[in-house]
Design a protein around this motif. Structure first.
Motif, PDB file in Angstrom:
ATOM      1  N   ARG A   1       2.946 -12.732   6.055  1.00  0.00           N
ATOM      2  CA  ARG A   1       1.873 -12.004   6.746  1.00  0.00           C
ATOM      3  C   ARG A   1       2.353 -10.624   7.182  1.00  0.00           C
ATOM      4  O   ARG A   1       1.619  -9.642   7.087  1.00  0.00           O
ATOM      5  CB  ARG A   1       1.373 -12.808   7.946  1.00  0.00           C
ATOM      6  N   ALA A   2       3.584 -10.546   7.647  1.00  0.00           N
ATOM      7  CA  ALA A   2       4.144  -9.262   8.056  1.00  0.00           C
ATOM      8  C   ALA A   2       4.247  -8.318   6.853  1.00  0.00           C
ATOM      9  O   ALA A   2       3.921  -7.136   6.957  1.00  0.00           O
ATOM     10  CB  ALA A   2       5.517  -9.463   8.699  1.00  0.00           C
ATOM     11  N   ARG A   3       4.681  -8.850   5.718  1.00  0.00           N
ATOM     12  CA  ARG A   3       4.801  -8.023   4.516  1.00  0.00           C
ATOM     13  C   ARG A   3       3.431  -7.478   4.093  1.00  0.00           C
ATOM     14  O   ARG A   3       3.299  -6.322   3.723  1.00  0.00           O
ATOM     15  CB  ARG A   3       5.437  -8.824   3.380  1.00  0.00           C
ATOM     16  N   GLN A   4       2.408  -8.315   4.194  1.00  0.00           N
ATOM     17  CA  GLN A   4       1.045  -7.887   3.843  1.00  0.00           C
ATOM     18  C   GLN A   4       0.569  -6.771   4.785  1.00  0.00           C
ATOM     19  O   GLN A   4       0.003  -5.781   4.346  1.00  0.00           O
ATOM     20  CB  GLN A   4       0.098  -9.085   3.915  1.00  0.00           C
ATOM     21  N   ARG A   5       0.826  -6.929   6.072  1.00  0.00           N
ATOM     22  CA  ARG A   5       0.411  -5.919   7.043  1.00  0.00           C
ATOM     23  C   ARG A   5       1.201  -4.627   6.845  1.00  0.00           C
ATOM     24  O   ARG A   5       0.646  -3.534   6.978  1.00  0.00           O
ATOM     25  CB  ARG A   5       0.577  -6.454   8.468  1.00  0.00           C
ATOM     26  N   VAL A   6       2.479  -4.725   6.529  1.00  0.00           N
ATOM     27  CA  VAL A   6       3.289  -3.526   6.276  1.00  0.00           C
ATOM     28  C   VAL A   6       2.704  -2.754   5.092  1.00  0.00           C
ATOM     29  O   VAL A   6       2.622  -1.527   5.116  1.00  0.00           O
ATOM     30  CB  VAL A   6       4.776  -3.884   6.047  1.00  0.00           C
ATOM     31  N   ALA A   7       2.268  -3.466   4.060  1.00  0.00           N
ATOM     32  CA  ALA A   7       1.645  -2.807   2.901  1.00  0.00           C
ATOM     33  C   ALA A   7       0.356  -2.100   3.316  1.00  0.00           C
ATOM     34  O   ALA A   7       0.091  -0.974   2.878  1.00  0.00           O
ATOM     35  CB  ALA A   7       1.366  -3.826   1.799  1.00  0.00           C
ATOM     36  N   GLN A   8      -0.440  -2.738   4.178  1.00  0.00           N
ATOM     37  CA  GLN A   8      -1.665  -2.093   4.669  1.00  0.00           C
ATOM     38  C   GLN A   8      -1.332  -0.837   5.462  1.00  0.00           C
ATOM     39  O   GLN A   8      -1.986   0.200   5.314  1.00  0.00           O
ATOM     40  CB  GLN A   8      -2.467  -3.055   5.551  1.00  0.00           C
ATOM     41  N   LEU A   9      -0.319  -0.940   6.312  1.00  0.00           N
ATOM     42  CA  LEU A   9       0.076   0.212   7.123  1.00  0.00           C
ATOM     43  C   LEU A   9       0.628   1.341   6.253  1.00  0.00           C
ATOM     44  O   LEU A   9       0.366   2.519   6.522  1.00  0.00           O
ATOM     45  CB  LEU A   9       1.096  -0.209   8.180  1.00  0.00           C
ATOM     46  N   ASP A  10       1.383   1.003   5.215  1.00  0.00           N
ATOM     47  CA  ASP A  10       1.880   2.032   4.296  1.00  0.00           C
ATOM     48  C   ASP A  10       0.716   2.784   3.659  1.00  0.00           C
ATOM     49  O   ASP A  10       0.758   4.009   3.523  1.00  0.00           O
ATOM     50  CB  ASP A  10       2.771   1.414   3.215  1.00  0.00           C
ATOM     51  N   SER A  11      -0.330   2.063   3.290  1.00  0.00           N
ATOM     52  CA  SER A  11      -1.518   2.681   2.706  1.00  0.00           C
ATOM     53  C   SER A  11      -2.210   3.586   3.726  1.00  0.00           C
ATOM     54  O   SER A  11      -2.613   4.712   3.403  1.00  0.00           O
ATOM     55  CB  SER A  11      -2.472   1.596   2.214  1.00  0.00           C
ATOM     56  N   GLN A  12      -2.342   3.108   4.954  1.00  0.00           N
ATOM     57  CA  GLN A  12      -2.951   3.922   6.008  1.00  0.00           C
ATOM     58  C   GLN A  12      -2.140   5.182   6.258  1.00  0.00           C
ATOM     59  O   GLN A  12      -2.701   6.273   6.421  1.00  0.00           O
ATOM     60  CB  GLN A  12      -3.024   3.134   7.321  1.00  0.00           C
ATOM     61  N   ILE A  13      -0.835   5.035   6.321  1.00  0.00           N
ATOM     62  CA  ILE A  13       0.048   6.176   6.576  1.00  0.00           C
ATOM     63  C   ILE A  13      -0.114   7.217   5.474  1.00  0.00           C
ATOM     64  O   ILE A  13      -0.205   8.419   5.748  1.00  0.00           O
ATOM     65  CB  ILE A  13       1.508   5.711   6.721  1.00  0.00           C
ATOM     66  N   GLN A  14      -0.179   6.764   4.243  1.00  0.00           N
ATOM     67  CA  GLN A  14      -0.363   7.693   3.128  1.00  0.00           C
ATOM     68  C   GLN A  14      -1.694   8.454   3.261  1.00  0.00           C
ATOM     69  O   GLN A  14      -1.735   9.669   3.098  1.00  0.00           O
ATOM     70  CB  GLN A  14      -0.319   6.941   1.809  1.00  0.00           C
ATOM     71  N   ARG A  15      -2.765   7.734   3.590  1.00  0.00           N
ATOM     72  CA  ARG A  15      -4.071   8.388   3.743  1.00  0.00           C
ATOM     73  C   ARG A  15      -4.069   9.362   4.915  1.00  0.00           C
ATOM     74  O   ARG A  15      -4.640  10.449   4.826  1.00  0.00           O
ATOM     75  CB  ARG A  15      -5.171   7.341   3.917  1.00  0.00           C
ATOM     76  N   LEU A  16      -3.432   8.986   6.018  1.00  0.00           N
ATOM     77  CA  LEU A  16      -3.369   9.874   7.173  1.00  0.00           C
ATOM     78  C   LEU A  16      -2.553  11.128   6.869  1.00  0.00           C
ATOM     79  O   LEU A  16      -2.905  12.228   7.304  1.00  0.00           O
ATOM     80  CB  LEU A  16      -2.785   9.133   8.384  1.00  0.00           C
TER      81      LEU A  16
END
Length: 127
Positions: free
Chosen positions: A89-104
């Motif tokens: 679950r942590a790995r999945q959330r880290v991937a989501q956050l990486d995507s958000q960081i890229q968009r930001l």
């Protein structure tokens, strides 16, 4: 009631320097908000990455110290499964956050470019 003045008034434009300052302040406000969101997302990702590493280390330690698969205690098996699920679950959330960081980061770059492009004076010399 007089609608038209007998004396025409000259159109007065704002000082281009003042316009540039106003535009820069407007884009600065947006940039600051994006930068704060970016910092929050990075902090969350970094903290979660540390916990993910902990969960994987915990699962690995439990596997190393547990008996063979066929002889493992249910409690050990549940603890290993829990650590693996938490890490996944942590790995999945880290991937989501990486995507958000890229968009930001992309948004921040666009706002930075937008501020410079909007305040530039066109070649005709009139803003």
């Amino acid at each position: 009631m007089v609608l038209l003045s007998l004396r025409p008034r000259a159109f007065r434009a704002r000082n281009p320097g003042r316009d540039a300052e106003t535009d820069e302040a407007r884009f600065g406000t947006i940039s600051n908000a994006i930068a704060m969101a970016l910092a929050d997302a990075r902090r969350e990702r970094d903290g979660l990455s540390q916990r993910m590493d902990f969960y994987y280390a915990q699962a690995s330690t439990l596997l190393d110290n547990a008996a063979e698969y066929s002889k493992r205690d249910r409690i050990d098996e549940a603890a290993i499964g829990s650590a693996e699920n938490s890490a996944a679950r942590a790995r999945q959330r880290v991937a989501q956050l990486d995507s958000q960081i890229q968009r930001l980061e992309e948004l921040l770059a666009q706002v930075g470019q937008g501020g410079a492009a909007e305040t530039a004076v066109p070649s005709g010399g009139v803003a």
